[in-house]
Each structure stands twice: as structure tokens, then as C-alpha cells.
Design a protein around this motif. Structure first.
Motif, PDB file in Angstrom:
ATOM      1  N   GLN A 120      13.098  -5.588  27.837  1.00  0.00           N
ATOM      2  CA  GLN A 120      13.812  -5.806  26.581  1.00  0.00           C
ATOM      3  C   GLN A 120      12.896  -6.445  25.540  1.00  0.00           C
ATOM      4  OE1 GLN A 120      17.096  -8.176  28.111  1.00  0.00           O
ATOM      5  NE2 GLN A 120      18.539  -6.501  27.776  1.00  0.00           N
ATOM      6  N   CYS A 121      12.153  -7.448  25.968  1.00  0.00           N
ATOM      7  CA  CYS A 121      11.228  -8.122  25.053  1.00  0.00           C
ATOM      8  C   CYS A 121      10.150  -7.159  24.563  1.00  0.00           C
ATOM      9  CB  CYS A 121      10.591  -9.324  25.748  1.00  0.00           C
ATOM     10  SG  CYS A 121      11.737 -10.682  26.089  1.00  0.00           S
ATOM     11  N   SER A 164       8.353 -13.390  34.216  1.00  0.00           N
ATOM     12  CA  SER A 164       8.224 -12.441  33.117  1.00  0.00           C
ATOM     13  C   SER A 164       6.821 -12.472  32.499  1.00  0.00           C
ATOM     14  CB  SER A 164       9.272 -12.750  32.041  1.00  0.00           C
ATOM     15  OG  SER A 164       9.197 -11.830  30.988  1.00  0.00           O
ATOM     16  N   ALA A 191      23.035  -5.209  31.278  1.00  0.00           N
ATOM     17  CA  ALA A 191      22.226  -5.263  30.060  1.00  0.00           C
ATOM     18  C   ALA A 191      22.574  -4.141  29.084  1.00  0.00           C
ATOM     19  CB  ALA A 191      20.743  -5.179  30.417  1.00  0.00           C
ATOM     20  N   SER A 199      24.282 -10.672  30.852  1.00  0.00           N
ATOM     21  CA  SER A 199      23.173 -10.540  31.806  1.00  0.00           C
ATOM     22  C   SER A 199      22.983 -11.827  32.591  1.00  0.00           C
ATOM     23  CB  SER A 199      21.879 -10.178  31.070  1.00  0.00           C
ATOM     24  OG  SER A 199      21.917  -8.846  30.615  1.00  0.00           O
ATOM     25  N   GLU A 200      23.078 -12.946  31.897  1.00  0.00           N
ATOM     26  CA  GLU A 200      22.932 -14.233  32.579  1.00  0.00           C
ATOM     27  C   GLU A 200      24.035 -14.413  33.621  1.00  0.00           C
ATOM     28  OE1 GLU A 200      23.248 -18.956  31.430  1.00  0.00           O
ATOM     29  OE2 GLU A 200      22.225 -17.604  30.006  1.00  0.00           O
ATOM     30  N   GLU A 252      17.431 -17.481  30.920  1.00  0.00           N
ATOM     31  CA  GLU A 252      16.157 -17.020  30.356  1.00  0.00           C
ATOM     32  C   GLU A 252      15.004 -17.916  30.802  1.00  0.00           C
ATOM     33  OE1 GLU A 252      14.147 -16.210  25.952  1.00  0.00           O
ATOM     34  OE2 GLU A 252      16.300 -16.567  26.139  1.00  0.00           O
ATOM     35  N   ALA A 299      15.778  -9.028  37.583  1.00  0.00           N
ATOM     36  CA  ALA A 299      16.224  -9.607  36.314  1.00  0.00           C
ATOM     37  C   ALA A 299      15.051  -9.802  35.355  1.00  0.00           C
ATOM     38  CB  ALA A 299      16.925 -10.939  36.573  1.00  0.00           C
ATOM     39  N   LYS A 301      12.818 -12.159  22.055  1.00  0.00           N
ATOM     40  CA  LYS A 301      13.520 -12.544  23.273  1.00  0.00           C
ATOM     41  C   LYS A 301      14.979 -12.113  23.210  1.00  0.00           C
ATOM     42  CE  LYS A 301      10.630 -16.589  24.299  1.00  0.00           C
ATOM     43  NZ  LYS A 301      10.631 -18.053  24.531  1.00  0.00           N
ATOM     44  N   GLN A 302      15.421 -11.490  24.304  1.00  0.00           N
ATOM     45  CA  GLN A 302      16.797 -11.024  24.353  1.00  0.00           C
ATOM     46  C   GLN A 302      17.327 -11.123  25.775  1.00  0.00           C
ATOM     47  OE1 GLN A 302      17.826  -7.497  22.113  1.00  0.00           O
ATOM     48  NE2 GLN A 302      19.206  -6.784  23.718  1.00  0.00           N
ATOM     49  N   TRP A 303      18.305 -11.972  25.968  1.00  0.00           N
ATOM     50  CA  TRP A 303      18.935 -12.128  27.282  1.00  0.00           C
ATOM     51  C   TRP A 303      20.373 -12.542  27.042  1.00  0.00           C
ATOM     52  CZ3 TRP A 303      17.962  -9.964  31.532  1.00  0.00           C
ATOM     53  CH2 TRP A 303      18.435 -10.441  32.764  1.00  0.00           C
ATOM     54  N   TYR A 313      14.438  -8.208  31.617  1.00  0.00           N
ATOM     55  CA  TYR A 313      14.197  -9.117  30.488  1.00  0.00           C
ATOM     56  C   TYR A 313      12.857  -8.807  29.812  1.00  0.00           C
ATOM     57  CZ  TYR A 313      12.953 -13.445  28.058  1.00  0.00           C
ATOM     58  OH  TYR A 313      12.544 -14.363  27.117  1.00  0.00           O
TER      59      TYR A 313
END
Length: 289
Positions: free
Chosen positions: A218-219, A246, A178, A231-232, A239, A211, A225-227, A215
Motif C-alpha cells: 500500500q505504501c 515493513s 484491505a 485492517s488493524e 502500524e 500484514a 502510509k496507509q493502514w 502494508y
């Protein structure tokens, strides 16, 4: 066509690894040549360290709330003794795996907790606190002999299986994917430590918890939303696969400073942990629920 597809996938994988690990090529301790295989093995074997999310139903004298109180207290003990992060995650894993296999009366639950922390220290720490330190931190509720007897019972019950993938193992790798800075790292660990207290989070495997914590952090930091695809790729989670976990994390983050169990919140409200607990929760993720 299958051969071409396989080669393309292999090249993409090597490119992803190069992007992530190129800075560590000269660091022999980073084991760049094997790191992908190591995490593939962790992912393959993580179920060996998981417990049934309903194991507490088989306990007759303790419940989910008592487990939460114990773990909240152990997080404070861990902080007081200045132990490694690995030790905390392993200790809690040992507690759950032991309680899944053995019924425990409530007056012995704290004994299980301090013994698990002692075992985790022996496995992870260079300098291990003395048995007497754990007796003292328990306000002399147990004797040295009782701790050692419980230690024997726990290691035999668990068949000496101490090396299991915990969320911590995945956190370090996934944070790297990330492109984490210190702020994101601390907030991610705050979120996942809050989850350690919550019995219902046992339904998720360690890799998904790690994970989802990143996530969610980050949000929270960026409020959108950021993925990333990187990272995936490295987590093997999209996501959409993270959203359920989450959203639960956001709810725990929202209430972390309230109620009686605020050990994690107090810990991460200090300058040492970057006041991570004061970050705004990603409430927008709860929209539509």
C-alpha cells in the motif's frame, strides 16, 4: 461495567465481520459463520509451523546463502509447473522445518527442495506432477528412489504435520480487509515472495509477514502510509507493530532486481503478474534509519 464493555466489544466485532463478509453470505464455500473462528485458530496455532531463526547455525555443510539459492530456484520451478500459490508457501515451510530438525549435506539440499515441493503438491494440488518430473527438473541429479526415500524421511521427521498456517493463508483474508484490488494483491505477493528467499525473515510469524507485505505494498502504490482500522482489526497488528518488518521488505524490494537471485523479480516483471516488480519501493518508510 465489565458486562457492558464486553457487549460493546462483541457488537463492534460483529459489525466488522458484517462489513467484510456481507457480500459472501450466500456463498456456502465462504463459511461466513465460521471464518472469524478459523482465523483466530490460525493465529493461535501459527507458531506450530514456525522455526528458529537461528536453526542454520546447527547445519555444518549448508548455509543461509545456499537456502536462498534453493528457494529462488524453487520459485521458478513452481512457476514453470503452474502450481497453486498454497503449494509454494507450504513447500518452503516444509524445507525449513525439516532443516531445523535434520542436518543435510550440500549435495542433498536440492533433493530436500524438490521433495518438499512434491509433498506440498500432494497436499494442495488436484493434479500432481510426477516424481519423474521433479527428477527431470533437477537435471537428473537424483534418482526416483532417492526422491521417494527422502519423502519418507521428511514425513517421518515432521511426524506427518503438513497442515500449518503459512503466510498465504493470512494474505487472502488480510487483502480482503484491505479492500484490495488486483494491483495491490499482486504487489503484496511480490513482496512476500521476495521475503521467502530471505532467511532473516524467519524471525517474523506468518500473520505478521502477511500484514506487513500488504502494508508495504500500500505504501509503495500510494507513496504514503496507509493502514485502515479495518485492517488493524482483522490482522491484530497496528502500524507501529508492522514497521520493522515493513522496512526490511522495502530494502528487499529495492534490491530485488539486482544480484544473482532474481527469480521472483523476473516472475513479477511479466504481464501475467501485472509488472508488479516494477513498482517503486516505499523508500520513505526508511527515512530516519
Amino acid at each position: 461495567m465489565k458486562l457492558i464493555g464486553w457487549r460493546l466489544k462483541w457488537r463492534m466485532q460483529r459489525t466488522q465481520l458484517w462489513i467484510l463478509d456481507c457480500g459472501d453470505l450466500k456463498d456456502t464455500l465462504a463459511v461466513v459463520e465460521y471464518i472469524d473462528d478459523i482465523y483466530a485458530y490460525y493465529k493461535k496455532t501459527e507458531s506450530s509451523g514456525c522455526v528458529s531463526p537461528t536453526y542454520m547455525d546447527r547445519q555444518f555443510d549448508i548455509n543461509e546463502k545456499m537456502r536462498a539459492i534453493l528457494i529462488d530456484w524453487l520459485i521458478e520451478v513452481h512457476y514453470k509447473f503452474e502450481l497453486m500459490d498454497e503449494t509454494l508457501f507450504l513447500a518452503i515451510n516444509l524445507i525449513d522445518r525439516f532443516l531445523e530438525r535434520c542436518t543435510v549435506v550440500r549435495k542433498k539440499l536440492q533433493l530436500v527442495g524438490v521433495t518438499a515441493m512434491l509433498l506440498a503438491c500432494k497436499y494442495e494440488e488436484v493434479s500432481v506432477p510426477l516424481v519423474e518430473d521433479f527428477v527431470l527438473i533437477s537435471d537428473n541429479a537424483y534418482t526416483r528412489i532417492e526422491v521417494l526415500d527422502m519423502e519418507k524421511l521428511m514425513v517421518n521427521t515432521l511426524q506427518f504435520k503438513m497442515s500449518v498456517p503459512t503466510p498465504y493463508m493470512f494474505m487472502k483474508r488480510f487483502l480482503k480487509a484491505a479492500l484490495s484490488d488486483k494491483k495491490l494483491e499482486l504487489l503484496s505477493f511480490f513482496i512476500i515472495e521476495v521475503c521467502l528467499v530471505e532467511y532473516e525473515m524467519l524471525r517474523f510469524p506468518p500473520s505478521l509477514l502477511a500484514a506487513a507485505a500488504i502494508y508495504t505494498a500500500q505504501c509503495s502504490l500510494y507513496q504514503f502510509k496507509q493502514w485502515s482500522k479495518t485492517s488493524e482489526w482483522h490482522t491484530s497488528y497496528t502500524e507501529d507493530q508492522l514497521l520493522e518488518c515493513s522496512r526490511m521488505m522495502v530494502s528487499f524490494h529495492q534490491k530485488a532486481g539486482y544480484g544473482k537471485l532474481t527469480g521472483v523479480h523476473r516472475k513479477y516483471s511479466t504481464s501475467k503478474f501485472g509488472y508488479a516488480a516494477k513498482a517503486e519501493p516505499a523508500l520513505f518508510l526508511l527515512g530516519g534509519l
